[in-house]
Scaffold this motif. Structure first.
Motif, PDB file in Angstrom:
ATOM      1  N   ASP A 157      15.310  44.003  46.554  1.00  0.00           N
ATOM      2  CA  ASP A 157      14.687  44.496  45.434  1.00  0.00           C
ATOM      3  C   ASP A 157      15.431  44.562  44.238  1.00  0.00           C
ATOM      4  OD1 ASP A 157      12.328  44.485  47.008  1.00  0.00           O
ATOM      5  OD2 ASP A 157      12.232  46.778  47.322  1.00  0.00           O
ATOM      6  N   SER A 158      16.474  44.891  44.175  1.00  0.00           N
ATOM      7  CA  SER A 158      17.367  45.119  43.290  1.00  0.00           C
ATOM      8  C   SER A 158      17.777  44.022  42.607  1.00  0.00           C
ATOM      9  CB  SER A 158      18.719  46.079  43.273  1.00  0.00           C
ATOM     10  OG  SER A 158      19.330  45.330  44.402  1.00  0.00           O
ATOM     11  N   PHE A 159      18.106  42.954  43.482  1.00  0.00           N
ATOM     12  CA  PHE A 159      18.570  41.646  43.130  1.00  0.00           C
ATOM     13  C   PHE A 159      17.236  40.949  42.383  1.00  0.00           C
ATOM     14  CE2 PHE A 159      18.099  37.158  44.162  1.00  0.00           C
ATOM     15  CZ  PHE A 159      19.294  36.493  43.648  1.00  0.00           C
ATOM     16  N   ILE A 160      16.190  41.130  42.933  1.00  0.00           N
ATOM     17  CA  ILE A 160      14.810  40.320  42.072  1.00  0.00           C
ATOM     18  C   ILE A 160      14.808  40.958  40.790  1.00  0.00           C
ATOM     19  CG2 ILE A 160      12.452  40.022  42.338  1.00  0.00           C
ATOM     20  CD1 ILE A 160      14.208  38.029  44.073  1.00  0.00           C
ATOM     21  N   ARG A 161      14.791  42.349  40.783  1.00  0.00           N
ATOM     22  CA  ARG A 161      14.631  43.140  39.681  1.00  0.00           C
ATOM     23  C   ARG A 161      15.464  42.860  38.512  1.00  0.00           C
ATOM     24  NH1 ARG A 161      12.919  47.837  43.149  1.00  0.00           N
ATOM     25  NH2 ARG A 161      10.578  47.706  42.810  1.00  0.00           N
ATOM     26  N   LYS A 162      16.904  42.275  38.832  1.00  0.00           N
ATOM     27  CA  LYS A 162      17.834  41.982  37.891  1.00  0.00           C
ATOM     28  C   LYS A 162      17.450  40.523  36.979  1.00  0.00           C
ATOM     29  CE  LYS A 162      21.738  43.825  40.381  1.00  0.00           C
ATOM     30  NZ  LYS A 162      23.197  43.373  40.975  1.00  0.00           N
ATOM     31  N   TYR A 170      17.069  34.370  30.033  1.00  0.00           N
ATOM     32  CA  TYR A 170      18.241  33.880  30.718  1.00  0.00           C
ATOM     33  C   TYR A 170      18.602  33.776  31.830  1.00  0.00           C
ATOM     34  CZ  TYR A 170      19.217  33.293  25.580  1.00  0.00           C
ATOM     35  OH  TYR A 170      19.370  32.829  24.369  1.00  0.00           O
ATOM     36  N   MET A 171      18.301  34.814  32.440  1.00  0.00           N
ATOM     37  CA  MET A 171      18.411  35.159  34.048  1.00  0.00           C
ATOM     38  C   MET A 171      17.412  34.393  34.804  1.00  0.00           C
ATOM     39  SD  MET A 171      20.828  37.123  34.584  1.00  0.00           S
ATOM     40  CE  MET A 171      20.567  37.476  36.244  1.00  0.00           C
ATOM     41  N   ARG A 172      16.175  34.408  34.152  1.00  0.00           N
ATOM     42  CA  ARG A 172      15.167  33.037  35.011  1.00  0.00           C
ATOM     43  C   ARG A 172      15.727  31.792  35.163  1.00  0.00           C
ATOM     44  NH1 ARG A 172       9.424  35.152  35.832  1.00  0.00           N
ATOM     45  NH2 ARG A 172       9.716  37.662  35.824  1.00  0.00           N
ATOM     46  N   ALA A 173      16.021  31.399  33.764  1.00  0.00           N
ATOM     47  CA  ALA A 173      16.854  30.226  33.663  1.00  0.00           C
ATOM     48  C   ALA A 173      18.220  29.906  34.624  1.00  0.00           C
ATOM     49  CB  ALA A 173      17.217  29.744  32.341  1.00  0.00           C
ATOM     50  N   ALA A 174      19.012  30.832  34.729  1.00  0.00           N
ATOM     51  CA  ALA A 174      19.955  30.786  35.533  1.00  0.00           C
ATOM     52  C   ALA A 174      19.582  30.692  37.127  1.00  0.00           C
ATOM     53  CB  ALA A 174      20.965  32.013  35.425  1.00  0.00           C
ATOM     54  N   ALA A 175      18.875  31.484  37.294  1.00  0.00           N
ATOM     55  CA  ALA A 175      18.322  31.588  38.956  1.00  0.00           C
ATOM     56  C   ALA A 175      17.588  30.203  39.254  1.00  0.00           C
ATOM     57  CB  ALA A 175      17.077  32.466  39.149  1.00  0.00           C
ATOM     58  N   ALA A 192      14.218  19.636  43.120  1.00  0.00           N
ATOM     59  CA  ALA A 192      15.340  19.794  42.273  1.00  0.00           C
ATOM     60  C   ALA A 192      14.875  19.501  40.904  1.00  0.00           C
ATOM     61  CB  ALA A 192      16.599  19.017  42.685  1.00  0.00           C
ATOM     62  N   VAL A 193      14.216  18.215  40.707  1.00  0.00           N
ATOM     63  CA  VAL A 193      13.771  17.961  39.239  1.00  0.00           C
ATOM     64  C   VAL A 193      12.712  19.118  38.667  1.00  0.00           C
ATOM     65  CG1 VAL A 193      12.159  16.236  37.948  1.00  0.00           C
ATOM     66  CG2 VAL A 193      14.090  15.597  39.753  1.00  0.00           C
ATOM     67  N   PHE A 194      11.916  19.663  39.458  1.00  0.00           N
ATOM     68  CA  PHE A 194      11.128  20.518  38.683  1.00  0.00           C
ATOM     69  C   PHE A 194      11.832  22.074  38.739  1.00  0.00           C
ATOM     70  CE2 PHE A 194       7.682  17.611  39.871  1.00  0.00           C
ATOM     71  CZ  PHE A 194       6.598  18.111  38.977  1.00  0.00           C
ATOM     72  N   LEU A 195      12.527  22.372  39.547  1.00  0.00           N
ATOM     73  CA  LEU A 195      13.432  23.697  39.228  1.00  0.00           C
ATOM     74  C   LEU A 195      14.275  23.430  38.160  1.00  0.00           C
ATOM     75  CD1 LEU A 195      14.270  24.648  42.945  1.00  0.00           C
ATOM     76  CD2 LEU A 195      12.795  25.637  41.663  1.00  0.00           C
ATOM     77  N   THR A 196      14.890  22.482  37.853  1.00  0.00           N
ATOM     78  CA  THR A 196      15.570  22.255  36.750  1.00  0.00           C
ATOM     79  C   THR A 196      15.005  21.949  35.329  1.00  0.00           C
ATOM     80  OG1 THR A 196      17.407  20.760  38.128  1.00  0.00           O
ATOM     81  CG2 THR A 196      17.646  20.669  35.709  1.00  0.00           C
ATOM     82  N   ALA A 197      13.826  21.646  35.416  1.00  0.00           N
ATOM     83  CA  ALA A 197      12.858  21.461  34.262  1.00  0.00           C
ATOM     84  C   ALA A 197      12.311  23.023  33.940  1.00  0.00           C
ATOM     85  CB  ALA A 197      11.737  20.655  34.576  1.00  0.00           C
TER      86      ALA A 197
END
Length: 126
Positions: free
Chosen positions: A52-57, A62-67, A90-95
């Motif tokens: 839960d704490s990992f997901i809440r971070k 920017y954090m979503r882009a990094a994830a 991989a293509v869709f996650l990178t996009a």
């Protein structure tokens, strides 16, 4: 999320140990994406406090882009063994990562939806 789930299941039966491992990671990524994008599930599903704490971070663009970039990078590693349909994930996650990064650079604030568990849902449940 649906694409990661489907491709993770489809490639788990390939026979190559590397592809099986990366398809399992793709399958796990689909559930992580589900919890990132639908925060209401953190209140409904029994998960560990550490998860839960990992997901809440992962709340800002920017954090979503990094994830998403990290999940996409892991799927790009499938090319090491051989080219499979996991490259599509991989293509869709990178996009998706690029879109969140662009939103962060432009200064657009992340907008949560009450339907998917954004602001105000916690008060509605309690």
């Amino acid at each position: 999320m649906i694409l990661c789930f489907a491709l993770g299941i489809a490639n788990v039966f390939t026979g190559s140990i590397v592809i099986i491992a990366l398809s399992a990671v793709c399958l796990a990524s689909s559930f992580v994406i589900l919890f990132i994008e639908v925060p209401l599930l953190l209140r409904i599903c029994p998960t560990s406090p550490k998860f839960d704490s990992f997901i809440r971070k992962i709340t800002t663009n920017y954090m979503r882009a990094a994830a998403y970039f990290t999940m996409g990078l892991i799927q790009w590693l499938t090319i090491i063994s051989r080219a499979t349909s996991l490259i599509v994930a991989a293509v869709f996650l990178t996009a998706t990562s690029a879109c969140y990064l662009l939103a962060g650079i432009k200064g657009q604030a992340f907008v949560g939806s009450k339907t998917l568990g954004g602001a105000g849902v916690a008060q509605m449940i309690v």
